[in-house]
Design an enzyme around this catalytic site. Structure first.
Site, PDB file in Angstrom:
ATOM      1  N   GLU A 257       0.473  -0.903   0.121  1.00 31.57           N
ATOM      2  CA  GLU A 257      -0.442   0.176  -0.144  1.00 31.57           C
ATOM      3  C   GLU A 257       1.420   0.699  -0.048  1.00 31.57           C
ATOM      4  OE1 GLU A 257      -3.299  -0.380  -0.112  1.00 31.57           O
ATOM      5  OE2 GLU A 257      -3.238  -2.087   0.432  1.00 31.57           O
ATOM      6  N   CYS A 296      -2.674   8.687   2.994  1.00 27.83           N
ATOM      7  CA  CYS A 296      -2.169   8.059   2.284  1.00 27.83           C
ATOM      8  C   CYS A 296      -3.455   7.914   0.851  1.00 27.83           C
ATOM      9  CB  CYS A 296      -2.330   7.151   1.641  1.00 27.83           C
ATOM     10  SG  CYS A 296      -3.242   5.572   3.000  1.00 27.83           S
TER      11      CYS A 296
HETATM   12  P1  NAP Z   1       8.358   4.975   5.001  1.00 28.18           P
HETATM   13  O1  NAP Z   1       9.398   6.139   4.974  1.00 28.18           O
HETATM   14  O2  NAP Z   1       8.232   4.089   3.243  1.00 28.18           O
HETATM   15  O3  NAP Z   1       7.970   3.985   5.662  1.00 28.18           O
HETATM   16  C1  NAP Z   1       7.352   2.909   5.911  1.00 28.18           C
HETATM   17  C2  NAP Z   1       7.931   1.939   6.456  1.00 28.18           C
HETATM   18  O4  NAP Z   1       8.450   1.311   6.783  1.00 28.18           O
HETATM   19  C3  NAP Z   1       8.246   2.042   8.544  1.00 28.18           C
HETATM   20  O5  NAP Z   1       7.628   1.764   9.247  1.00 28.18           O
HETATM   21  C4  NAP Z   1       9.718   2.316   8.009  1.00 28.18           C
HETATM   22  O6  NAP Z   1      10.139   1.992   8.726  1.00 28.18           O
HETATM   23  C5  NAP Z   1       9.722   0.959   7.030  1.00 28.18           C
HETATM   24  N1  NAP Z   1      11.483   1.218   6.532  1.00 28.18           N
HETATM   25  C6  NAP Z   1      12.153   1.946   5.926  1.00 28.18           C
HETATM   26  N2  NAP Z   1      13.009   0.931   5.106  1.00 28.18           N
HETATM   27  C7  NAP Z   1      12.884  -0.045   5.425  1.00 28.18           C
HETATM   28  C8  NAP Z   1      13.258  -1.013   5.127  1.00 28.18           C
HETATM   29  N3  NAP Z   1      14.419  -1.217   4.750  1.00 28.18           N
HETATM   30  N4  NAP Z   1      13.220  -1.843   5.486  1.00 28.18           N
HETATM   31  C9  NAP Z   1      11.941  -2.896   5.969  1.00 28.18           C
HETATM   32  N5  NAP Z   1      11.031  -1.483   6.536  1.00 28.18           N
HETATM   33  C10 NAP Z   1      11.653  -0.084   5.868  1.00 28.18           C
HETATM   34  O7  NAP Z   1       7.328   6.164   4.580  1.00 28.18           O
HETATM   35  P2  NAP Z   1       6.499   6.969   5.498  1.00 28.18           P
HETATM   36  O8  NAP Z   1       7.290   8.162   5.579  1.00 28.18           O
HETATM   37  O9  NAP Z   1       6.521   5.794   6.940  1.00 28.18           O
HETATM   38  O10 NAP Z   1       4.759   6.617   4.968  1.00 28.18           O
HETATM   39  C11 NAP Z   1       4.370   8.066   3.938  1.00 28.18           C
HETATM   40  C12 NAP Z   1       4.156   7.080   3.147  1.00 28.18           C
HETATM   41  O11 NAP Z   1       3.315   6.411   3.204  1.00 28.18           O
HETATM   42  C13 NAP Z   1       3.105   7.913   2.498  1.00 28.18           C
HETATM   43  O12 NAP Z   1       4.241   7.984   1.144  1.00 28.18           O
HETATM   44  C14 NAP Z   1       1.928   7.881   1.835  1.00 28.18           C
HETATM   45  O13 NAP Z   1       1.179   8.255   1.101  1.00 28.18           O
HETATM   46  C15 NAP Z   1       2.349   6.662   2.457  1.00 28.18           C
HETATM   47  N6  NAP Z   1       1.115   5.351   3.208  1.00 28.18           N
HETATM   48  C16 NAP Z   1       0.410   4.315   2.114  1.00 28.18           C
HETATM   49  C17 NAP Z   1      -0.832   3.873   2.767  1.00 28.18           C
HETATM   50  C18 NAP Z   1      -1.945   3.321   2.534  1.00 28.18           C
HETATM   51  O14 NAP Z   1      -2.917   3.244   2.348  1.00 28.18           O
HETATM   52  N7  NAP Z   1      -2.000   3.277   0.423  1.00 28.18           N
HETATM   53  C19 NAP Z   1      -1.434   4.485   4.427  1.00 28.18           C
HETATM   54  C20 NAP Z   1      -0.721   5.008   4.409  1.00 28.18           C
HETATM   55  C21 NAP Z   1       0.338   5.914   4.382  1.00 28.18           C
HETATM   56  P3  NAP Z   1      10.950   3.088   9.732  1.00 28.18           P
HETATM   57  O15 NAP Z   1      10.401   4.512  10.260  1.00 28.18           O
HETATM   58  O16 NAP Z   1      11.993   2.516  11.029  1.00 28.18           O
HETATM   59  O17 NAP Z   1      12.112   3.617   8.259  1.00 28.18           O
END
Ligand code: NAP
Length: 522
Positions: A257, A296
């Site tokens: 997602e 999102c």
């Molecule tokens: P993110 O930076 O991609 O992080 C998401 C998750 O991935 C966090 O738990 C992060 O952990 C983890 N992560 C990062 N690098 C990783 C790796 N190499 N291996 C495994 N896990 C890893 O996203 P965000 O900034 O938290 O969220 C914002 C984004 O999420 C926006 O683009 C939004 O559109 C999207 N979003 C989508 C939905 C949907 O349902 N489609 C819902 C909500 C948000 P750490 O925090 O510990 O780095």
């Protein structure tokens, strides 16, 4: 001293080494807690969930698991005020923002508890009716869905520390698959508090729910073919996870997602003074400001007939400039900050990128002045509305500003409107506002393939609809292309992710016996 958040792994609370992330109050900048999972044995935690949690859950029927899910919801309801205070402090949420996250999570648990109860004593799902395969009448096949024997690894985004946890956990626990949840580090306080309370209540079988507070470390090195990863976050992280050598080698199922540049479309007949026009303005401004635009599903692109662009801009600017920004602890505040100063900087970058091709009508890429708040410590972004009249521009279609920002894009006719919306490259949701059913039907055909959900607002549902950005557990959540191609929720359909679909061929007597243990989806 701030609390060091512990992880719940292999049946015990464990503290990681050092500090990977400081969790801050985005209004005042003070550190509330720290997170680190460094040095923790994630391989052992996955094995513990596979060996203890999985068998214990699979020994229960759907209805028995549903009861556990309902009991989890009851534990959370009892401590709601504590969670609200955490959401306000760590996520800069207003009470309404916090309710979307907290009550959204509890509501989804309650929904799956009810739905699961209706599946009774079954332990399998029956996908289709039996079919005969050969001349002999007693040789048949059925398609079953059997719970996976691995772990559901849930990696969540920062913006929904409650809903993100429970919308995934409710479905996998109902499916009989144990959960290892990894919330985003920056807002993990709420997830941590909720999991701590649920574990303390001793409702779930040992190994059914684990928690990693801190970075993912070597987690992905230890997932196996029987596990499933459900990821929510940015496209960049999604692509790193998909390309991880162990995930590729083991063929691990990954549900994504990801981000999305969702659209709201005012139909050609939508004129000022009409209910559809008013509903459109209300929904766009609400989507921009709720959770400071950090959903999102939030509306990023606002498509309007060229001749209505000025009226829409005027009506939206009037609403947005009345939005009171400030500390969400203050009752008068209508919009809080974004989650961190890093997110503020990312939102400003995105606004500047779009502003190269667009006019800024209100807001912009600088910290707004707010009484009593230090702009050098806080993370506020003013509601920012832009207008991009050049149909050839690309930044507005490519850039997800994860904050309170949206851009008006005028269109000259229906064909151009549909083509421009599709330039989002696949989104979670689009909404259409108007009063012409034939137009709605054409919009479903044209916009459907590039979206996971369409909200069609005509006057009769203008006050009744659940909202563009609100994800209802009854409905499919996920979008094609850029949005990740994920499939979550959608009632019983969501259970598929945690089941293996298989054809069983054998005697009709065996098919009858298996059917008795299965709940028929059709
Ligand atoms: P993110 O930076 O991609 O992080 C998401 C998750 O991935 C966090 O738990 C992060 O952990 C983890 N992560 C990062 N690098 C990783 C790796 N190499 N291996 C495994 N896990 C890893 O996203 P965000 O900034 O938290 O969220 C914002 C984004 O999420 C926006 O683009 C939004 O559109 C999207 N979003 C989508 C939905 C949907 O349902 N489609 C819902 C909500 C948000 P750490 O925090 O510990 O780095």
């Amino acid at each position: 001293m701030s609390e060091a958040l512990e992880s719940y792994l292999s049946g015990a609370w464990r503290r990681g080494e050092g500090v990977d992330t400081e969790l801050v109050d985005p209004v005042h900048g003070n550190v509330l807690a720290t997170a680190s999972a460094r040095g923790l044995d994630l391989k052992a935690a996955l094995n513990h969930a596979r060996k203890r949690g999985g068998p214990a859950l699979r020994a229960l029927s759907f209805a028995e698991r549903a009861k556990l899910i309902g009991a989890v919801a009851d534990v959370l309801i009892a401590d709601r005020p504590k969670y609200e205070a955490i959401a306000i402090a760590n996520s800069g949420n207003t009470k309404i923002d916090a309710a979307i996250d907290i009550d959204g999570g509890i509501g989804t648990l309650k929904y799956y508890a009810r739905l699961g109860g209706s599946l009774g004593g079954a332990t399998f799902l029956l996908d289709e009716k039996p079919v005969r395969l050969a001349k002999a009448e007693n040789f048949q096949a059925i398609h079953l869905l059997a719970p996976r024997h691995g772990v559901a690894v849930h990696i969540n985004a920062f913006n929904f520390p409650s809903w993100g946890l429970w919308e995934k956990a409710a479905v996998s626990l109902l499916a009989g698959v144990p959960v290892l949840c990894k919330p985003a580090s920056s807002t993990a306080m709420l997830t941590h508090a909720m999991v701590r309370d649920v574990i303390a209540a001793n409702i779930l079988p040992e190994g059914a729910l684990g928690l990693v507070c801190g970075g993912a470390g070597d987690l992905l090195d230890h997932v196996r073919g029987e596990d499933v990863i459900a990821f929510t976050g940015s496209s960049d992280t999604a692509s790193r996870i998909r390309k991880h050598p162990n995930i590729l080698a083991q063929g691990v199922l990954v549900n994504v997602e990801a981000d999305s540049v969702n659209a709201a479309l005012l139909a050609p007949d939508g004129a000022p003074g009409q209910p559809a026009f008013d509903a459109f303005i209300k929904e766009v401004s609400r989507e921009m400001t709720v959770k400071a635009g950090q959903k999102c599903t939030a509306i990023r692109r606002v498509f309007v007939p060229t001749e209505r662009a000025d009226a829409v801009a005027e009506a939206l600017v009037a609403r947005l400039t009345k939005t009171t920004l400030g500390d969400p602890r203050n009752e008068a505040t209508r919009m809080g900050p974004v989650i961190t100063r890093g997110q503020q900087a990312a939102a400003f970058d995105g606004i500047l990128k779009i502003a190269r091709e667009a006019q800024v009508l209100t807001g912009g890429a600088t910290a707004p002045a707010i009484d009593g708040i230090d702009p050098d410590k806080s993370a506020f972004v003013a509601p920012t509305l832009m207008c991009a009249p050049d149909a050839n521009g690309s930044a507005v279609h490519d850039t997800e500003v994860f904050g309170p920002s949206a851009t008006i894009i005028p269109y000259k006719d229906e064909a151009q409107a549909f083509a421009l919306v599709a330039r989002g490259g696949g989104s979670l949701v689009a909404s259409v506002f108007g009063d012409d059913r034939a137009f709605f039907a054409r919009a479903v055909a044209e916009l459907g393939p590039s979206h996971g959900r369409l909200l069609m607002v005509e006057p009769s549902v203008a006050d009744a609809h659940t909202g563009h950005g609100i994800v209802m557990p009854q409905c499919h959540h996920g979008g094609p292309g850029r949005a990740g191609n994920g499939e979550e929720l959608g009632g019983l359909y969501g259970l598929r992710l945690y089941h293996q679909r298989l054809a069983v061929q054998g005697s009709s007597d065996l098919m009858t016996e298996l059917q008795a243990k299965a709940f028929a989806l059709h």
